[in-house]
Structure formats: structure tokens, C-alpha cells
Design a protein around this motif. Sequence first.
Motif, PDB file in Angstrom:
ATOM      1  N   TRP A 135       0.858  -1.185   0.000  1.00  0.00           N
ATOM      2  CA  TRP A 135       0.000   0.000   0.000  1.00  0.00           C
ATOM      3  C   TRP A 135       0.890   1.229   0.000  1.00  0.00           C
ATOM      4  O   TRP A 135       1.525   1.560   0.996  1.00  0.00           O
ATOM      5  CB  TRP A 135      -0.914  -0.040   1.222  1.00  0.00           C
ATOM      6  CG  TRP A 135      -1.677  -1.318   1.274  1.00  0.00           C
ATOM      7  CD1 TRP A 135      -2.680  -1.723   0.431  1.00  0.00           C
ATOM      8  CD2 TRP A 135      -1.471  -2.401   2.189  1.00  0.00           C
ATOM      9  NE1 TRP A 135      -3.109  -2.982   0.775  1.00  0.00           N
ATOM     10  CE2 TRP A 135      -2.403  -3.418   1.841  1.00  0.00           C
ATOM     11  CE3 TRP A 135      -0.612  -2.613   3.269  1.00  0.00           C
ATOM     12  CZ2 TRP A 135      -2.482  -4.629   2.538  1.00  0.00           C
ATOM     13  CZ3 TRP A 135      -0.691  -3.807   3.959  1.00  0.00           C
ATOM     14  CH2 TRP A 135      -1.616  -4.795   3.592  1.00  0.00           C
ATOM     15  N   TRP A 136       0.890   1.908  -1.109  1.00  0.00           N
ATOM     16  CA  TRP A 136       1.811   3.036  -1.282  1.00  0.00           C
ATOM     17  C   TRP A 136       1.150   4.002  -2.230  1.00  0.00           C
ATOM     18  O   TRP A 136       0.130   3.681  -2.824  1.00  0.00           O
ATOM     19  CB  TRP A 136       3.135   2.511  -1.853  1.00  0.00           C
ATOM     20  CG  TRP A 136       4.246   3.510  -1.801  1.00  0.00           C
ATOM     21  CD1 TRP A 136       4.892   4.042  -2.874  1.00  0.00           C
ATOM     22  CD2 TRP A 136       4.863   4.071  -0.637  1.00  0.00           C
ATOM     23  NE1 TRP A 136       5.862   4.911  -2.444  1.00  0.00           N
ATOM     24  CE2 TRP A 136       5.866   4.953  -1.078  1.00  0.00           C
ATOM     25  CE3 TRP A 136       4.643   3.940   0.743  1.00  0.00           C
ATOM     26  CZ2 TRP A 136       6.654   5.698  -0.198  1.00  0.00           C
ATOM     27  CZ3 TRP A 136       5.427   4.677   1.618  1.00  0.00           C
ATOM     28  CH2 TRP A 136       6.425   5.541   1.153  1.00  0.00           C
ATOM     29  N   TRP A 137       1.697   5.206  -2.368  1.00  0.00           N
ATOM     30  CA  TRP A 137       1.023   6.165  -3.216  1.00  0.00           C
ATOM     31  C   TRP A 137       1.010   5.717  -4.678  1.00  0.00           C
ATOM     32  O   TRP A 137       1.858   4.959  -5.122  1.00  0.00           O
ATOM     33  CB  TRP A 137       1.579   7.564  -3.049  1.00  0.00           C
ATOM     34  CG  TRP A 137       3.053   7.744  -3.271  1.00  0.00           C
ATOM     35  CD1 TRP A 137       3.768   7.360  -4.366  1.00  0.00           C
ATOM     36  CD2 TRP A 137       3.990   8.375  -2.384  1.00  0.00           C
ATOM     37  NE1 TRP A 137       5.081   7.719  -4.224  1.00  0.00           N
ATOM     38  CE2 TRP A 137       5.245   8.356  -3.025  1.00  0.00           C
ATOM     39  CE3 TRP A 137       3.878   8.991  -1.129  1.00  0.00           C
ATOM     40  CZ2 TRP A 137       6.382   8.896  -2.441  1.00  0.00           C
ATOM     41  CZ3 TRP A 137       5.012   9.524  -0.560  1.00  0.00           C
ATOM     42  CH2 TRP A 137       6.250   9.473  -1.208  1.00  0.00           C
ATOM     43  N   THR A 138       0.026   6.220  -5.387  1.00  0.00           N
ATOM     44  CA  THR A 138      -0.157   5.837  -6.791  1.00  0.00           C
ATOM     45  C   THR A 138       0.901   6.532  -7.640  1.00  0.00           C
ATOM     46  O   THR A 138       1.397   7.595  -7.261  1.00  0.00           O
ATOM     47  CB  THR A 138      -1.542   6.295  -7.260  1.00  0.00           C
ATOM     48  OG1 THR A 138      -1.707   7.663  -6.886  1.00  0.00           O
ATOM     49  CG2 THR A 138      -2.620   5.473  -6.624  1.00  0.00           C
ATOM     50  N   PRO A 139       1.259   5.954  -8.791  1.00  0.00           N
ATOM     51  CA  PRO A 139       2.234   6.606  -9.661  1.00  0.00           C
ATOM     52  C   PRO A 139       1.757   8.018 -10.009  1.00  0.00           C
ATOM     53  O   PRO A 139       0.575   8.225 -10.304  1.00  0.00           O
ATOM     54  CB  PRO A 139       2.256   5.718 -10.906  1.00  0.00           C
ATOM     55  CG  PRO A 139       1.738   4.404 -10.444  1.00  0.00           C
ATOM     56  CD  PRO A 139       0.776   4.685  -9.338  1.00  0.00           C
ATOM     57  N   ILE A 140       2.670   8.961  -9.941  1.00  0.00           N
ATOM     58  CA  ILE A 140       2.275  10.360 -10.078  1.00  0.00           C
ATOM     59  C   ILE A 140       1.915  10.694 -11.526  1.00  0.00           C
ATOM     60  O   ILE A 140       2.431  10.077 -12.460  1.00  0.00           O
ATOM     61  CB  ILE A 140       3.398  11.278  -9.538  1.00  0.00           C
ATOM     62  CG1 ILE A 140       2.887  12.692  -9.327  1.00  0.00           C
ATOM     63  CG2 ILE A 140       4.606  11.246 -10.458  1.00  0.00           C
ATOM     64  CD1 ILE A 140       3.788  13.510  -8.444  1.00  0.00           C
ATOM     65  N   ALA A 141       1.019  11.651 -11.713  1.00  0.00           N
ATOM     66  CA  ALA A 141       0.601  12.055 -13.055  1.00  0.00           C
ATOM     67  C   ALA A 141       0.603  13.568 -13.206  1.00  0.00           C
ATOM     68  O   ALA A 141      -0.094  14.121 -14.037  1.00  0.00           O
ATOM     69  CB  ALA A 141      -0.787  11.495 -13.358  1.00  0.00           C
ATOM     70  N   SER A 142       1.376  14.252 -12.341  1.00  0.00           N
ATOM     71  CA  SER A 142       1.443  15.710 -12.465  1.00  0.00           C
ATOM     72  C   SER A 142       2.862  16.163 -12.188  1.00  0.00           C
ATOM     73  O   SER A 142       3.757  15.355 -11.909  1.00  0.00           O
ATOM     74  CB  SER A 142       0.490  16.377 -11.480  1.00  0.00           C
ATOM     75  OG  SER A 142       1.085  16.425 -10.200  1.00  0.00           O
ATOM     76  N   ASN A 143       3.054  17.485 -12.227  1.00  0.00           N
ATOM     77  CA  ASN A 143       4.372  18.056 -11.962  1.00  0.00           C
ATOM     78  C   ASN A 143       4.731  18.050 -10.486  1.00  0.00           C
ATOM     79  O   ASN A 143       5.814  18.479 -10.121  1.00  0.00           O
ATOM     80  CB  ASN A 143       4.403  19.503 -12.471  1.00  0.00           C
ATOM     81  CG  ASN A 143       3.326  20.338 -11.817  1.00  0.00           C
ATOM     82  OD1 ASN A 143       2.191  19.877 -11.654  1.00  0.00           O
ATOM     83  ND2 ASN A 143       3.647  21.557 -11.421  1.00  0.00           N
ATOM     84  N   TRP A 144       3.833  17.587  -9.594  1.00  0.00           N
ATOM     85  CA  TRP A 144       4.095  17.721  -8.159  1.00  0.00           C
ATOM     86  C   TRP A 144       4.936  16.604  -7.571  1.00  0.00           C
ATOM     87  O   TRP A 144       4.801  16.245  -6.408  1.00  0.00           O
ATOM     88  CB  TRP A 144       2.792  17.919  -7.381  1.00  0.00           C
ATOM     89  CG  TRP A 144       2.155  19.222  -7.746  1.00  0.00           C
ATOM     90  CD1 TRP A 144       0.932  19.406  -8.303  1.00  0.00           C
ATOM     91  CD2 TRP A 144       2.738  20.518  -7.625  1.00  0.00           C
ATOM     92  NE1 TRP A 144       0.703  20.734  -8.545  1.00  0.00           N
ATOM     93  CE2 TRP A 144       1.803  21.450  -8.147  1.00  0.00           C
ATOM     94  CE3 TRP A 144       3.953  20.998  -7.162  1.00  0.00           C
ATOM     95  CZ2 TRP A 144       2.052  22.812  -8.192  1.00  0.00           C
ATOM     96  CZ3 TRP A 144       4.206  22.365  -7.211  1.00  0.00           C
ATOM     97  CH2 TRP A 144       3.259  23.244  -7.718  1.00  0.00           C
ATOM     98  N   GLY A 145       5.855  16.067  -8.381  1.00  0.00           N
ATOM     99  CA  GLY A 145       6.847  15.130  -7.871  1.00  0.00           C
ATOM    100  C   GLY A 145       7.670  15.725  -6.747  1.00  0.00           C
ATOM    101  O   GLY A 145       8.189  15.005  -5.895  1.00  0.00           O
ATOM    102  N   TYR A 146       7.785  17.072  -6.710  1.00  0.00           N
ATOM    103  CA  TYR A 146       8.501  17.724  -5.610  1.00  0.00           C
ATOM    104  C   TYR A 146       7.883  17.344  -4.267  1.00  0.00           C
ATOM    105  O   TYR A 146       8.558  17.241  -3.259  1.00  0.00           O
ATOM    106  CB  TYR A 146       8.423  19.247  -5.723  1.00  0.00           C
ATOM    107  CG  TYR A 146       8.753  19.830  -7.068  1.00  0.00           C
ATOM    108  CD1 TYR A 146      10.073  19.869  -7.512  1.00  0.00           C
ATOM    109  CD2 TYR A 146       7.759  20.367  -7.872  1.00  0.00           C
ATOM    110  CE1 TYR A 146      10.378  20.429  -8.739  1.00  0.00           C
ATOM    111  CE2 TYR A 146       8.064  20.935  -9.095  1.00  0.00           C
ATOM    112  CZ  TYR A 146       9.370  20.961  -9.539  1.00  0.00           C
ATOM    113  OH  TYR A 146       9.665  21.516 -10.738  1.00  0.00           O
ATOM    114  N   ILE A 147       6.549  17.198  -4.283  1.00  0.00           N
ATOM    115  CA  ILE A 147       5.881  16.863  -3.017  1.00  0.00           C
ATOM    116  C   ILE A 147       6.305  15.475  -2.582  1.00  0.00           C
ATOM    117  O   ILE A 147       6.644  15.247  -1.418  1.00  0.00           O
ATOM    118  CB  ILE A 147       4.347  16.962  -3.171  1.00  0.00           C
ATOM    119  CG1 ILE A 147       3.942  18.404  -3.459  1.00  0.00           C
ATOM    120  CG2 ILE A 147       3.647  16.447  -1.918  1.00  0.00           C
ATOM    121  CD1 ILE A 147       2.442  18.618  -3.621  1.00  0.00           C
ATOM    122  N   ASP A 148       6.331  14.536  -3.535  1.00  0.00           N
ATOM    123  CA  ASP A 148       6.791  13.184  -3.210  1.00  0.00           C
ATOM    124  C   ASP A 148       8.225  13.217  -2.674  1.00  0.00           C
ATOM    125  O   ASP A 148       8.548  12.540  -1.696  1.00  0.00           O
ATOM    126  CB  ASP A 148       6.725  12.287  -4.453  1.00  0.00           C
ATOM    127  CG  ASP A 148       5.288  11.929  -4.825  1.00  0.00           C
ATOM    128  OD1 ASP A 148       4.372  12.392  -4.124  1.00  0.00           O
ATOM    129  OD2 ASP A 148       5.088  11.195  -5.813  1.00  0.00           O
TER     130      ASP A 148
END
Lengths: 586, 273
Positions: B23-36
Amino acid sequence: MVDVMHGVPEPRPAAETEDVELYHPHSWITKYVFSQDAKVIAIQYSLTALAIGLVALVLSWLMRLQLGFPGLVSFIDPERYYQLITMHGMIMVIYLLTALFLGGFGNYLIPLMLGARDMVFPYVNMLSYWIYLLAVLVLVSGFLVPGGAAGAGWTLYPPQAILANTPGQQWGIIVLLVSLILFIIGFTMGGLNYVVTVLQGRARGMTLMRMPLTIWGIFTATVMALLAFPALFVAAVMMLLDRLLGTSFFMPAIIAMGEPLAYKGGSPILFQHLFWFFGHPEVYIVALPAFGIVSDLISTHARKNIFGYRMMVWALIAIGALSFVVWAHHMYVSGMYPAFGFFFATTTLIIAIPTAIKVYNWVLTLWQGDIHLTVPMLFALGFIVTFVNGGLTGLFLGNVVVDVPLSDTMFVVAHFHMVMGVAPILVIFGAIYHWYPKVTGRMLHDGLGKLHFWVTFLGAYAIFFPMHYIGLMGVPRRYHEIGGIALVPPSAATLNEFITVAALIVGTAQLVFLFNLVWSLGHGQPAGGNPWRATTLEWQTPHTPPAHGNWGETLPVVYRWPYDYSVPGAAEDFLPQNQPPVPRTG
Amino acid sequence: MGVAIVLALVVIGSVVFHFLSPWWWTPIASNWGYIDDTMIITFWITGAVFTAVVLFMAYCVFRFRHREGRRAAYEPENKRLEWWLAIGTGIGVAAMLAPGLVVWHRFVTVPKDATVAEIVGQQWQWAYRLPGADGHIGATDIALVTADNPLGIDPKDPRGQDDIVIQGDQLHLQLGKPVKLLLRSLDVVHDFYVPEFRAKMDMIPGTVTYYWLTPTRAGTFEALCSELCSTGHTFMRGGVVVEPESQYRDWLQQQKTFAQLQSPARTQAKNQE
């Protein structure tokens, strides 16, 4: 150094002012029911809080059954589910935790630990309890009124909280708001009492920097509560006016189910600011007494002075002050002015520093201690684990941009349960095992206590630690089932079942505790006056349980700080606060 | 002894669970990889602190447990140690806060070239509005909301006439193009949350809130309501389709403007001319 006894202090003279004549009860009713004795009031507060806490426990079972096994309990439809979570949250935060720490422990421990005969305003103190009881009864009546209890979420965000299609909108929300108003009135009476007693009622020699950390925690929390609860009070009054008289404090022009409503011009965000201006300090109103109590439990049962006493006091005060400038970290994604994020993230993360200092000082107190793994000590250790865990996830949520994906997900639910649910409740249990012998004269059963501890601690950890990861996936909180969400894998349902089973087991373990409370009343080992060989004044009373007036003929005189454990050269490994110093020889 | 082992096992179990968790976050689909990225930094720092504190505690419980004749040390304070710990904590906190504030600055600074899309929440459905050829969306007023004008667009505002109105379907966004999402609610507080985008913001009745993002992955994503909005909250779902420019244009062509929806008769007549 602190008031640590290396040299010989001036012996302090006995009280020069005459003892104030106490109120004396004349009948059974005034002794045990409408009592003005803080010890009786404390027990009344504690039993009422535990009783309403049991209701909250049952509510949590029901909501966990729905989440773990959707549809299993057929009467839990969305409407019921929201009533369950709303009432569970309200009860736990306000009617259990706040009331038990301040009304329960505060009333019992402030006069006894400070060497006073009673609170300074006994009559107001009595009123405080009866208004609290009334608030609880009004709250419970919410389950019986037409339309059922309020179901707007414990945060009661308008406009939703008072709209027609919200569960409990008919009467439940009115009853809840009235109950909150009553609670705050009752608390204010008690709170003023605690503050004045701490400032004015201390025994001779009991300087502020000789007060046990328990009292520092309760005192700081009470001052905070007196400043924070008024914000909730006005919010509740305004919401009540919006609901009953159709004013628009929090209600903008809206269209509900296709129909325009008469409201116009109010601000929903204003409510959120008022709510959290109360709501964040509230977290620490619950946490600071727990911090104080756990410091004393660790010190006593590790037979070692608390490490860094002065730093501990200043950290409590710093946390208390800072907690008034962090409230909007609950509102990062509320649509408030975006630049607030910089300020509130900074203040929120700064508060981690005094909090971390407290944690370091607890574990450093264990270092080179003589650790007795008694039941209170076990609960204290369990508190440190869960508090550190929950505190650290607070660094995710406090750091504004990290909060954006996590806010309003199950991660938040896991975080606040760990840090302000499980952790303070472990302290409450530890404190009850610790002080029960003073209150009743008998020890609680040790084996049952250990069983209760292990199931509660490991079980609660098993409930809330994995729950963070459900939130990390993006599952919002306040969903009464998560099966329909595209990104949620079927394995999450298994995890939810596991959490529910753990919750049922932990809940059941509390019955062992209740049984222990009742059984030990008659069958527990006689405790004697000071079974833990503790230094603080409440263990030095002439009678156990302490009699009316607490101290017999003469008030105690305090000669030393509360942490003289294992002092080099002393015969015993503890020196009570009222033990006069031995004159230096030679 | 047993207590120390259990405490150590709690730490080890937590760490193992963290790394093995499906259980982990879903693959990102926006520019907010900085948050990850900021979250990963936070995981490492907080994980290290949790492990260190609890293992230290377990060691103390083992090493300094009560035995016959044992006596605790007497050390009320150690100013140097206390200050070093406070300073170390301060550095750790700064290491999380600094990147957090930098990324927040980006989050609240909408790029100049961002297009606009409006999302409107209403119990328990979503509606969307896109600017027409003029690139602007028209003014709205909740008093103008009717069955024919569900978003309350002001018919007197010429900028609103060509606005594209989409109800109950999916919002389409152009891949790689920054978009500012304007958020409105007609009744209670809602929150339009696509977990793959990482971004969210409440929509408050009576005001317009916003956030922005650049979709970076084509696909269809589910939107969840993320602020309690009464009994239908769990089921208040929307959807976002992210697609390359050409497909997006095709889709846009098929949508109806406010003017068309307002007076279908007049528009039809116009088309026949």
C-alpha cells in the motif's frame, strides 16, 4: 542547579497564617453526591468520563465493523456512519480526554501534590462537575431526539453542519452545540479553580520550581483551555443562531438540493478559524497533562530524577504558547489566504523542538536508572513509542506542501489517533494504575494490568500504524466504504479487516481493565500509604485514602524538589518532598 | 528482557512493514513530484529518529532494568547534552521545512501561461467549465443558478457566452499544459482530489479557490471528494482525462457552449441559415 539538594537549605518555618476553616459535609448527600471535596469531585469526573468513554468505544466498534466488513451490520448506512464518527470524535476529545485529565486528575492531584487541603473555591468546583454531567447528559440525549445525533463530522464545518440533508440536522446538532456550551461553562468554573489553587494554595516551601511536572502539565493545559475554549464557545453560539434564527454568521448564499436558501453573506472559513483556534490548543490541552504525568511515572518507577527538570518546565510553557499560533495548519487546503502556509508551517515545525526535548529527557531519565517494569512504567514506555510515532507523522502534516496530498485522508486519522488518542490514553491507564492505590487503599491486580497493557499497546499500534498506508494511497477519511475507489487494491480490504479485528480485541481488553477496577476495590492487595516509594506529597498523607482536609492537623512543609530519587549518600532511594534536610555534620 | 525485545520488535516490524507494504502512493501524473520528494526526505528523517529513540529506550530497559541492589545514577541536568540535542533537532526540522517551503512557494505561484478550468461542486456531483475561444470564463452569480443555467453564469457577460459547460461527465485536460483549476461550490464544502495529481484544495461556497498543476501522464483518473459533504460524500466521484493536444481539441469541439445550452432553439436556427 535546580532545587536539587546538595547543600542544606534554610529550614522553612511552619505556616504563620492560620489554616482556613474548611467546608464540612453534614450528610451522606453532601459528602458523596453534592460534595465540595476535590477528591470526591475528581472521582465523579473520572467515572463520568470513563462511562461516556465506553459509549465512544462502542461507537468505534460499530464504525470499524462497517469499514472492515461493509454491510455486515445492516443498520449502518451512511447517515448512521456519520453519526457514529461525529459522536465518537466529540466524546473522545472533549468529554473523555479533557474532562478526565483536568476534571479528574486535576481535581485529585492539584491539592494533594501541592500540599493544600482542598481547591480554593470548593463550591464552584462542585458546580463545575454538575454542569459537566449535565453537558454529558444533553450530549447523550442526541441519540434519542428525532433525527438522531449530529452527523456533521466532529469538526462541524458549515454550511454542511446545519443543512437539511445532514444527519442529525433536526435536533442532534442543536443538542450537541448546547452541550458544548454547557461543557465550556462547567470547565471554566473548574479551570479558574485549578489555576488559582496552583498559584495561591501551595504548601509552604512548594515553590513553582518545586512543583511536580504533573502539576506543571495540568496547570499549563488549564491556562490554555481557559484561553482556547472561548473561541469554541462563540463558534457554537453563532452556529446555533445560524441554525435556529436563520442568521448568517457562517452561511453564504447557497443552493441546497436545487433550492436557494435564505442565508447570505456569511463565511464558512470564519468558523474553521474559530474552531481550530480552539482545536489546536485542544490537542495540547490533552497532551500536556499526559506529558507531565508520564514524566512523574517514569521518574518514580525508574527510581531516578527526571532529566532536565527546568528544560521540561520551559518546554511545557513553550509548547503551550506556540500552540496558539499554529491553528491554521489544519486549514492548509481550506482555501484560506495561501501565504499563511509559510507562517503556519514554520511555527508548526518549530513546536517539534520543545516536544522533541521532552522525548529526549524521558528516555534519558531511563539511562542509568533502576527501571522497575511495573504496570505504570509499561504504560509510560508504550506512551513514548506511540507518541514519538504520532508526533513524527505530524511533521508530514505540518509541513504545508506535504500536507496537500495527505490532508483529509486516512493518514490524518492514523496520525491523530496515535498522537492524541492512543498516547494520552496509555498515560491515563498508567496514571490510574499508579494512583489507584492512593485513591482506594488497594493495589490493582498486577497480572491483569500487564495483560491489559500488552493487548492495548500492541493492539492499538497494529490498528493505527498500518492505517497510515491506506491514507498514503489517497483514500479519503470519512468514507463509509472504500471498496469502490479505483486506485484501492483488493488487499486494502484485507488490511481493513485486520484493523477491525485488532480494534475489537483492544476494545475487549478494556473490559479486563474495568473488571480489575471493580474487583481490586475489594480484593486488591492493601497498598499502604506509599507503595511506589514515591517522593511527591500525595504519598505522604497521614491517611490512605486521604481524609477530608488531606493533611490531618498540620499542613506539610516542603524542603526539596519532587525528584530526589537515588540521591547519593541517602539511606533510602527516595527522599519525600516534606523530609527535612539532615543537618550537615562536621 | 522481554519488554526490551518487544520494543525492538515494534521498531523492526514497523520498518519491515514500511518497505514491504503493497500500500503506497499511486504513480504520479502531475508536476508535483517535488511533493513526493519532500515526503521521502521526511520519511527518512522521521524514520531514523523513531528507530533511534525506541531502540535507545529498548537498550535502557534491558541494560538498566531493576536487579537486586541496583541503584540509579543521580544526574539532574546536563546542559551541554540538552543543547546539542536541541540544536540537532533544529537542524533536522530545518532540513524538512526548507524544501517544504520552497515547494509550497511553487504550489501557490501559478505560471503565467496556465490555462483556466473551473470545477463546481454540488451535492453530490461535479460540473466543469472551460473558457471558449476568448480564453476567459464569464462572471457567475449563485442567484442566477437555475435548471437551465446550473452554474449561474451571467448571461449579460459577453465573456461567458462561449464558455464550455460540462455536467456530470469527465473533465479533459491537455497533457503537459499547466492549468489553473478554479474551484466553486454551490452548497457545502467539497474538495476535488485526484490522488495521482497529489494536489487538492477545498471549494468553499461563496468564494472561488484554486490550485494549479501540469498533467504529465496521459490517462483517465478518478476524482474523489475529499471534504465531508454529508451522506453522499463517499460516492461523489468525478473523473479527469489527460490527453495530448490533438485529441483534446477533438473532444473540445464536441462540447456545448453556454450560449448553445441556453437557447438551443436559437442556435439551431442560426446553424440552418
